[in-house]
Design a protein around this motif. Structure first.
Motif, PDB file in Angstrom:
ATOM      1  N   VAL A  66       5.690  45.153  15.166  1.00  0.00           N
ATOM      2  CA  VAL A  66       6.028  44.096  14.200  1.00  0.00           C
ATOM      3  C   VAL A  66       5.146  44.225  12.966  1.00  0.00           C
ATOM      4  CG1 VAL A  66       6.124  41.609  13.799  1.00  0.00           C
ATOM      5  CG2 VAL A  66       6.803  42.537  16.031  1.00  0.00           C
ATOM      6  N   ALA A  67       3.849  44.373  13.171  1.00  0.00           N
ATOM      7  CA  ALA A  67       2.918  44.524  12.045  1.00  0.00           C
ATOM      8  C   ALA A  67       3.206  45.787  11.255  1.00  0.00           C
ATOM      9  CB  ALA A  67       1.484  44.542  12.562  1.00  0.00           C
ATOM     10  N   ILE A  68       3.559  46.856  11.974  1.00  0.00           N
ATOM     11  CA  ILE A  68       3.856  48.128  11.311  1.00  0.00           C
ATOM     12  C   ILE A  68       5.067  47.981  10.395  1.00  0.00           C
ATOM     13  CG2 ILE A  68       4.630  50.505  11.690  1.00  0.00           C
ATOM     14  CD1 ILE A  68       3.054  50.382  14.399  1.00  0.00           C
ATOM     15  N   GLU A  69       6.152  47.426  10.926  1.00  0.00           N
ATOM     16  CA  GLU A  69       7.392  47.342  10.157  1.00  0.00           C
ATOM     17  C   GLU A  69       7.353  46.277   9.066  1.00  0.00           C
ATOM     18  OE1 GLU A  69      11.026  47.490  12.362  1.00  0.00           O
ATOM     19  OE2 GLU A  69      10.243  48.981  13.785  1.00  0.00           O
ATOM     20  N   LYS A  70       6.521  45.270   9.251  1.00  0.00           N
ATOM     21  CA  LYS A  70       6.388  44.239   8.223  1.00  0.00           C
ATOM     22  C   LYS A  70       5.426  44.652   7.106  1.00  0.00           C
ATOM     23  CE  LYS A  70       9.170  41.228  10.017  1.00  0.00           C
ATOM     24  NZ  LYS A  70      10.437  40.842   9.339  1.00  0.00           N
ATOM     25  N   VAL A 253      -4.897  41.072  11.465  1.00  0.00           N
ATOM     26  CA  VAL A 253      -3.480  41.436  11.446  1.00  0.00           C
ATOM     27  C   VAL A 253      -2.847  41.113  12.799  1.00  0.00           C
ATOM     28  CG1 VAL A 253      -1.839  43.350  11.300  1.00  0.00           C
ATOM     29  CG2 VAL A 253      -3.721  43.205   9.655  1.00  0.00           C
ATOM     30  N   TRP A 254      -3.576  41.377  13.862  1.00  0.00           N
ATOM     31  CA  TRP A 254      -3.063  41.048  15.194  1.00  0.00           C
ATOM     32  C   TRP A 254      -2.809  39.539  15.323  1.00  0.00           C
ATOM     33  CZ3 TRP A 254      -0.581  42.741  19.170  1.00  0.00           C
ATOM     34  CH2 TRP A 254      -0.566  41.998  20.349  1.00  0.00           C
ATOM     35  N   ASP A 255      -3.726  38.751  14.840  1.00  0.00           N
ATOM     36  CA  ASP A 255      -3.567  37.295  14.892  1.00  0.00           C
ATOM     37  C   ASP A 255      -2.280  36.870  14.184  1.00  0.00           C
ATOM     38  OD1 ASP A 255      -4.698  34.568  15.417  1.00  0.00           O
ATOM     39  OD2 ASP A 255      -4.724  34.484  13.226  1.00  0.00           O
ATOM     40  N   LYS A 256      -2.021  37.472  13.039  1.00  0.00           N
ATOM     41  CA  LYS A 256      -0.798  37.185  12.284  1.00  0.00           C
ATOM     42  C   LYS A 256       0.436  37.612  13.075  1.00  0.00           C
ATOM     43  CE  LYS A 256       1.266  38.049   7.707  1.00  0.00           C
ATOM     44  NZ  LYS A 256       1.018  38.692   6.376  1.00  0.00           N
ATOM     45  N   THR A 257       0.330  38.744  13.753  1.00  0.00           N
ATOM     46  CA  THR A 257       1.448  39.277  14.532  1.00  0.00           C
ATOM     47  C   THR A 257       1.801  38.362  15.697  1.00  0.00           C
ATOM     48  OG1 THR A 257       0.819  41.547  13.960  1.00  0.00           O
ATOM     49  CG2 THR A 257       2.223  41.256  15.897  1.00  0.00           C
ATOM     50  N   VAL A 258       0.793  37.909  16.428  1.00  0.00           N
ATOM     51  CA  VAL A 258       1.037  37.017  17.565  1.00  0.00           C
ATOM     52  C   VAL A 258       1.694  35.726  17.105  1.00  0.00           C
ATOM     53  CG1 VAL A 258      -0.046  35.656  19.403  1.00  0.00           C
ATOM     54  CG2 VAL A 258      -0.836  37.986  18.932  1.00  0.00           C
ATOM     55  N   LYS A 259       1.216  35.185  16.006  1.00  0.00           N
ATOM     56  CA  LYS A 259       1.787  33.935  15.494  1.00  0.00           C
ATOM     57  C   LYS A 259       3.246  34.127  15.079  1.00  0.00           C
ATOM     58  CE  LYS A 259      -2.435  31.567  14.002  1.00  0.00           C
ATOM     59  NZ  LYS A 259      -3.311  32.234  14.956  1.00  0.00           N
ATOM     60  N   TYR A 260       3.574  35.285  14.536  1.00  0.00           N
ATOM     61  CA  TYR A 260       4.954  35.579  14.136  1.00  0.00           C
ATOM     62  C   TYR A 260       5.857  35.673  15.371  1.00  0.00           C
ATOM     63  CZ  TYR A 260       8.753  37.752  11.429  1.00  0.00           C
ATOM     64  OH  TYR A 260       9.954  38.023  10.809  1.00  0.00           O
ATOM     65  N   ILE A 261       5.355  36.299  16.423  1.00  0.00           N
ATOM     66  CA  ILE A 261       6.140  36.433  17.653  1.00  0.00           C
ATOM     67  C   ILE A 261       6.340  35.075  18.318  1.00  0.00           C
ATOM     68  CG2 ILE A 261       6.143  37.411  19.992  1.00  0.00           C
ATOM     69  CD1 ILE A 261       4.537  39.799  18.806  1.00  0.00           C
ATOM     70  N   GLN A 262       5.335  34.239  18.266  1.00  0.00           N
ATOM     71  CA  GLN A 262       5.394  32.958  18.968  1.00  0.00           C
ATOM     72  C   GLN A 262       6.071  31.850  18.171  1.00  0.00           C
ATOM     73  OE1 GLN A 262       1.241  32.371  20.000  1.00  0.00           O
ATOM     74  NE2 GLN A 262       1.431  33.563  21.887  1.00  0.00           N
ATOM     75  N   PRO A 264       8.969  29.901  16.742  1.00  0.00           N
ATOM     76  CA  PRO A 264      10.409  29.851  17.028  1.00  0.00           C
ATOM     77  C   PRO A 264      11.278  30.320  15.864  1.00  0.00           C
ATOM     78  CG  PRO A 264       9.331  27.868  17.819  1.00  0.00           C
ATOM     79  CD  PRO A 264       8.312  28.614  17.009  1.00  0.00           C
ATOM     80  N   ALA A 265      10.781  30.140  14.642  1.00  0.00           N
ATOM     81  CA  ALA A 265      11.567  30.512  13.460  1.00  0.00           C
ATOM     82  C   ALA A 265      11.660  32.021  13.268  1.00  0.00           C
ATOM     83  CB  ALA A 265      10.977  29.857  12.216  1.00  0.00           C
ATOM     84  N   THR A 266      10.692  32.752  13.787  1.00  0.00           N
ATOM     85  CA  THR A 266      10.653  34.203  13.577  1.00  0.00           C
ATOM     86  C   THR A 266      10.678  34.989  14.885  1.00  0.00           C
ATOM     87  OG1 THR A 266       8.230  34.020  13.418  1.00  0.00           O
ATOM     88  CG2 THR A 266       9.469  34.069  11.358  1.00  0.00           C
ATOM     89  N   HIS A 267      10.714  34.292  15.998  1.00  0.00           N
ATOM     90  CA  HIS A 267      10.639  34.945  17.315  1.00  0.00           C
ATOM     91  C   HIS A 267      11.752  35.976  17.518  1.00  0.00           C
ATOM     92  CE1 HIS A 267       9.808  35.425  21.592  1.00  0.00           C
ATOM     93  NE2 HIS A 267      11.091  35.228  21.825  1.00  0.00           N
ATOM     94  N   ALA A 268      12.969  35.612  17.203  1.00  0.00           N
ATOM     95  CA  ALA A 268      14.100  36.508  17.432  1.00  0.00           C
ATOM     96  C   ALA A 268      13.950  37.808  16.650  1.00  0.00           C
ATOM     97  CB  ALA A 268      15.409  35.815  17.065  1.00  0.00           C
ATOM     98  N   ASP A 269      13.479  37.703  15.416  1.00  0.00           N
ATOM     99  CA  ASP A 269      13.278  38.904  14.605  1.00  0.00           C
ATOM    100  C   ASP A 269      12.214  39.795  15.233  1.00  0.00           C
ATOM    101  OD1 ASP A 269      13.574  40.555  12.201  1.00  0.00           O
ATOM    102  OD2 ASP A 269      11.572  39.821  11.665  1.00  0.00           O
ATOM    103  N   ALA A 270      11.140  39.179  15.720  1.00  0.00           N
ATOM    104  CA  ALA A 270      10.071  39.942  16.349  1.00  0.00           C
ATOM    105  C   ALA A 270      10.565  40.647  17.614  1.00  0.00           C
ATOM    106  CB  ALA A 270       8.897  39.026  16.686  1.00  0.00           C
ATOM    107  N   VAL A 271      11.327  39.925  18.426  1.00  0.00           N
ATOM    108  CA  VAL A 271      11.854  40.510  19.667  1.00  0.00           C
ATOM    109  C   VAL A 271      12.763  41.696  19.354  1.00  0.00           C
ATOM    110  CG1 VAL A 271      13.322  40.103  21.678  1.00  0.00           C
ATOM    111  CG2 VAL A 271      11.655  38.376  20.970  1.00  0.00           C
ATOM    112  N   LYS A 272      13.572  41.562  18.322  1.00  0.00           N
ATOM    113  CA  LYS A 272      14.472  42.644  17.942  1.00  0.00           C
ATOM    114  C   LYS A 272      13.692  43.894  17.558  1.00  0.00           C
ATOM    115  CE  LYS A 272      18.247  43.797  14.758  1.00  0.00           C
ATOM    116  NZ  LYS A 272      19.086  43.304  13.622  1.00  0.00           N
ATOM    117  N   ILE A 273      12.622  43.712  16.796  1.00  0.00           N
ATOM    118  CA  ILE A 273      11.787  44.845  16.388  1.00  0.00           C
ATOM    119  C   ILE A 273      11.173  45.521  17.600  1.00  0.00           C
ATOM    120  CG2 ILE A 273       9.654  45.484  15.192  1.00  0.00           C
ATOM    121  CD1 ILE A 273      10.320  43.257  13.143  1.00  0.00           C
ATOM    122  N   MET A 274      10.636  44.719  18.507  1.00  0.00           N
ATOM    123  CA  MET A 274       9.980  45.262  19.701  1.00  0.00           C
ATOM    124  C   MET A 274      10.989  45.956  20.617  1.00  0.00           C
ATOM    125  SD  MET A 274       7.435  42.026  20.385  1.00  0.00           S
ATOM    126  CE  MET A 274       6.722  42.648  21.910  1.00  0.00           C
TER     127      MET A 274
END
Length: 349
Positions: A66-70, A253-262, A264-274
């Motif tokens: 997620v961090a890489i692609e963002k 950066v990791w902290d930002k990544t975890v918050k993006y995954i968790q 609800p507004a961005t979770h689906a996008d994160a899951v798709k990337i992973m």
């Protein structure tokens, strides 16, 4: 990790005798780094030379995608090259000084150290929260029911640790269960044998086993023992000494990544990337994310507080250290404190 989703402890890779470790988690200062390492550090300090990190197929590691692609690494002023490996190969590459850091279980980091490769655990990405399981056949409903039964798992790996811990908690001596050593990917087939009552295995192999034996069910998971299996970012000591500020930025950066995954507004996008990174349908991948408890910076601060329980990286690592010795993975306990480096997490706000 190995093949697909795992928190495997590849301790069998390193059957080397224990070498001496420092008695504290202090990294060497630059002027104490051997001449060859100084040259390497001088080169790596050049902005054009990336930090190299080995990662593999485990949700807590794939999350970095997620961090890489963002583009968040570049935004932080970091030049990082994440290199994709099978899990065992990533540890071999780190041991061969081909990587500056590797994503690894706390138990496997001890195994690396026993073979002479000292990686400093500066951050925890997650702990297994359900992806590692014990599955039993019909009629067996608890760990206590395993007494006198045959249980298959891959000896020395992380689900052997899970089984051992579950038996200890139920006051069942390991000798009261017949351990059948089996290759993990073959466990679904092994489970169909009438002689095998249960298996200890990780996802997604666990789902295959459940389908293979009608009436089988999960009776224990890593969710029952949060913090037993931590996944960490382990850094070469010399590189850490020379580039502490970069590693601090990476943690942010990791902290930002975890918050993006968790979120609800961005979770689906994160899951798709992973999910795309590992070639799995996003809906299916949700199960594996649910079984992985990601830890942001605030949670890392708590985990790096010294303690003897599994809520601390220290207590968990002490536990697996004893397990590794008792199962002959290495001969004497490694200096666990000397491999845990809480300073960067503690310094960040």
């Amino acid at each position: 990790m190995k093949q697909a989703i795992t928190t495997l402890s590849i301790s069998v890779l390193f059957g080397l005798a224990v070498t001496g470790c420092d008695n504290s988690a202090k990294v060497p200062t630059a002027d104490k780094v051997p001449t060859a390492d100084k040259a390497a550090d001088s080169t790596s300090s050049n902005a054009s030379t990336p930090i190299t990190i080995g990662y593999s197929d485990w949700p807590g590691f794939v999350a970095w995608q997620v961090a890489i692609e963002k583009g968040w690494l570049k935004e932080a002023g970091l030049n990082v090259d994440f290199k994709w490996f099978d899990y065992s190969a990533s540890l071999s590459a780190f041991a061969a000084n081909q990587l500056d850091a590797v994503l690894v279980t706390n138990g496997d980091n001890l195994v690396n150290a026993s073979g002479g490769t000292k990686g400093m655990m500066i951050m925890v990405t997650d702990y297994s929260a359900g992806n590692d399981v014990i599955i039993a056949k019909e009629g067996i409903n608890s760990i206590s029911d395993l007494k006198g039964k045959s249980v298959a798992t891959e000896k020395g790996l992380v689900d052997h640790l899970l089984l051992s811990t579950a038996l200890d908690d139920s006051k069942i001596p390991a000798t009261d269960v017949k351990l059948v050593n089996s290759v993990t990917n073959e466990l679904p087939q092994v489970f169909t044998s009438k002689d095998i009552s249960a298996i200890a295995v990780w996802q997604p192999v666990a789902n295959q086993a459940l389908k293979a034996v009608a009436g089988s069910k999960i009776i224990y998971t890593s969710k029952d023992k949060p913090g037993l299996i931590y996944d960490t970012l382990s850094v070469n000591a010399s590189h850490l000494s020379a580039h502490k500020e970069d590693w601090k930025k990476l943690i942010q950066v990791w902290d930002k990544t975890v918050k993006y995954i968790q979120d609800p507004a961005t979770h689906a996008d994160a899951v798709k990337i992973m999910a795309n990174r590992v070639g799995v349908d996003p809906a299916q991948y949700e199960q594996f994310i649910d079984g992985t408890h990601l830890l942001d910076l605030a949670a890392n601060k708590q985990v790096f507080a010294k303690g003897d329980g599994f809520d601390s990286i220290y207590g968990s690592t002490y536990h697996v250290n004893k397990f590794n010795v008792s199962n002959g993975i290495y001969k004497a306990e490694v200096d666990a404190d000397g491999l845990i480096y809480p300073s960067l997490v503690e310094e960040l706000k």
